[in-house]
Design a protein around this motif. Sequence first.
Motif, short mmCIF file in Angstrom:
data_model
loop_
_atom_site.label_atom_id
_atom_site.label_comp_id
_atom_site.label_asym_id
_atom_site.label_seq_id
_atom_site.Cartn_x
_atom_site.Cartn_y
_atom_site.Cartn_z
N SER A 257 -5.38 5.92 -6.13
CA SER A 257 -5.58 4.81 -7.05
C SER A 257 -6.55 5.23 -8.16
O SER A 257 -7.53 5.93 -7.90
N PRO A 258 -6.33 4.82 -9.40
CA PRO A 258 -7.24 5.17 -10.49
C PRO A 258 -8.54 4.40 -10.45
O PRO A 258 -9.46 4.70 -11.21
N SER A 281 -10.82 -0.17 -4.36
CA SER A 281 -9.46 -0.44 -3.91
C SER A 281 -9.33 0.03 -2.49
O SER A 281 -9.78 1.11 -2.13
N THR A 282 -8.72 -0.77 -1.65
CA THR A 282 -8.57 -0.38 -0.25
C THR A 282 -7.37 0.54 -0.04
O THR A 282 -7.30 1.23 0.96
N GLU A 283 -6.41 0.52 -0.95
CA GLU A 283 -5.29 1.46 -0.92
C GLU A 283 -4.56 1.48 0.43
O GLU A 283 -4.20 2.52 0.94
N ALA A 284 -4.37 0.33 1.02
CA ALA A 284 -3.72 0.29 2.33
C ALA A 284 -2.26 0.71 2.23
O ALA A 284 -1.52 0.23 1.38
N ILE A 285 -1.85 1.64 3.10
CA ILE A 285 -0.45 2.05 3.20
C ILE A 285 0.25 1.21 4.26
O ILE A 285 1.36 0.73 4.07
N ARG A 402 -4.35 5.66 1.83
CA ARG A 402 -3.94 6.90 1.18
C ARG A 402 -5.09 7.90 1.02
O ARG A 402 -4.90 9.10 1.20
N THR A 403 -6.29 7.41 0.68
CA THR A 403 -7.40 8.33 0.49
C THR A 403 -7.75 9.05 1.79
O THR A 403 -8.07 10.25 1.78
#
Length: 568
Positions: A257-258, A281-285, A402-403
Amino acid sequence: MITKKIKQFFIAGSVCCCITAALTSCSDILETESNLVEFEKDNTLNHPTDSVYSVLGIVNKMQLIADRTVLLGELRGDLTEVTDAASADLKRLAAFDLSQPNKYNAVSDYYGVINNCNYYLAHIDTTLQRRGRVLFRAEYAAVKAYRAWTYLQLAQAYGNVPLVLQPVMTEQEAQQAQNMQYSSLQDICNYFIDDLTPYARVELPDFGVIGNWDSDQFFIPMRALIGDLCLWAGRYEEAARWYHDYLNDEREPIQLSPHRITWPSVSEFLRPTDGYRVTTSTEAISIIPMEDRVFDGVVSDLENIFCSTRENNYYYQLTPSVAMRQLSAAQTYCIEYKTDTQTDTLYAPKVGLQEEILVGDLRLYSNYNMSSVGGQDAYSEYSSLRQTITKIWDDCVPTYRRTMVYLRYAEALNRAGLPQSAFAILKYGLCAENVVTRIDSLERAKAGSLIDFDANNFTKETTFGIHSLGSGDSEANEFYTLPVPQQALNSRQDTIAYQIPLVEDLIINEMALEGAFEGYRYYDLMRVALRRNDPAYLAKTIARRNGTTDAALESLLMDTNNWFLPLP
């Protein structure tokens, strides 16, 4: 030998397999309304509706272990500490005291999920086809992933456990299960690597929108899971390949995420009292969806544990530890800025900021807030301190982000003998330009396709180091560098051997900065300690969670038998 109690959990888990209503009781969030009761002999799972409801029923069973996956991995690490308001169970768990019954030590809940998966896999009709397509292949793969993921959580928590692969429906079957030889964490990982590999590229189900969620988020990303299994099994090159294959998928590439946590400008950076801006951002997959009401199923209690809520009278039970604060403050934040005539780098001051928590990395600050309420009566039943941890959600528990997949990919690359590539993920990000300029030709040749990313999806403009998510422009940070020996060593391999544990330390620190409060920390420390055959790596780290060494806790954790929960 498995005791009578364990035999009971095998049978208890089978009850939900016998009754379709129990399998489909996700209620409000999953919006299933079946009131039919079907016993095993009638339930052949050969109709699409049966299959969908049964898969969603497994998601319902996973709700029982959702909070625990976070608490067992976070509470026993070094990034949080319990408060006086914490429950006795939480306090004993944090102290590794399992001498008394504990609500978080309920192995039957894991086997309830597993037994439902085993039942589904044994009864789904995989021969049915429609227009040349195997009808239930996607659901079959998804349930295999659920089972493998649950076994990984189980083995991480308990160590050696029974590997039961068939549904347990009778007392005789439970008796057979109790006589099984226990399987180690590594054995379980190796088994499920082979079990999942044929289905690694099967497209997962999509049941549409269910309870405000895209249902494709309910499913475990298969290739990332196989990567995890390989990482725990010590199969590092395979792990790196599975992670890379997942991240670099040509149809659905997984990009970072940017959103970053930043100071707003150079001028305000120099004068921090003027304010600041943070984003996250939590960037949940993938997630385990939780219910809104107890009547509908399992409601997550994580918010009441980590945050001040009306339900807990604003008394939070866990808070960031001294060790977490020290790790965050130890980072160096920098800003690279350019004018028409020059490029310069500024480093954030370590003193004189508005709040102590602003020193160093900003991720802790962006996810944690503490305030006080004035004018409160001294005899009030409510706490005057209010804590919020924004990455704790009440409607779901993330399983993959993702991170964190990128960081495990870095861990695998490093242990596969590619420390430059691993460090590049932290500092620069992997794209074609960075691979050429940041990794030498010998390592590029050794890595081959393991570090090749599609040039259309991963560019210099869209790729950055994960450390930049909280520490500014890490690419320009001269204090954040690849470890190199002070003097030249005898061979390149000696240099690589020198770098691997040091880069691994940087990766594990980054996992803490990025994944704090999400349930990863204890298991990350365990994985490295087991890999290095060094119990002190885990014991000393956790014993210093409060800023000073707890000698008794360190001594306890030097015995690896105390790392795992006891089976009943």
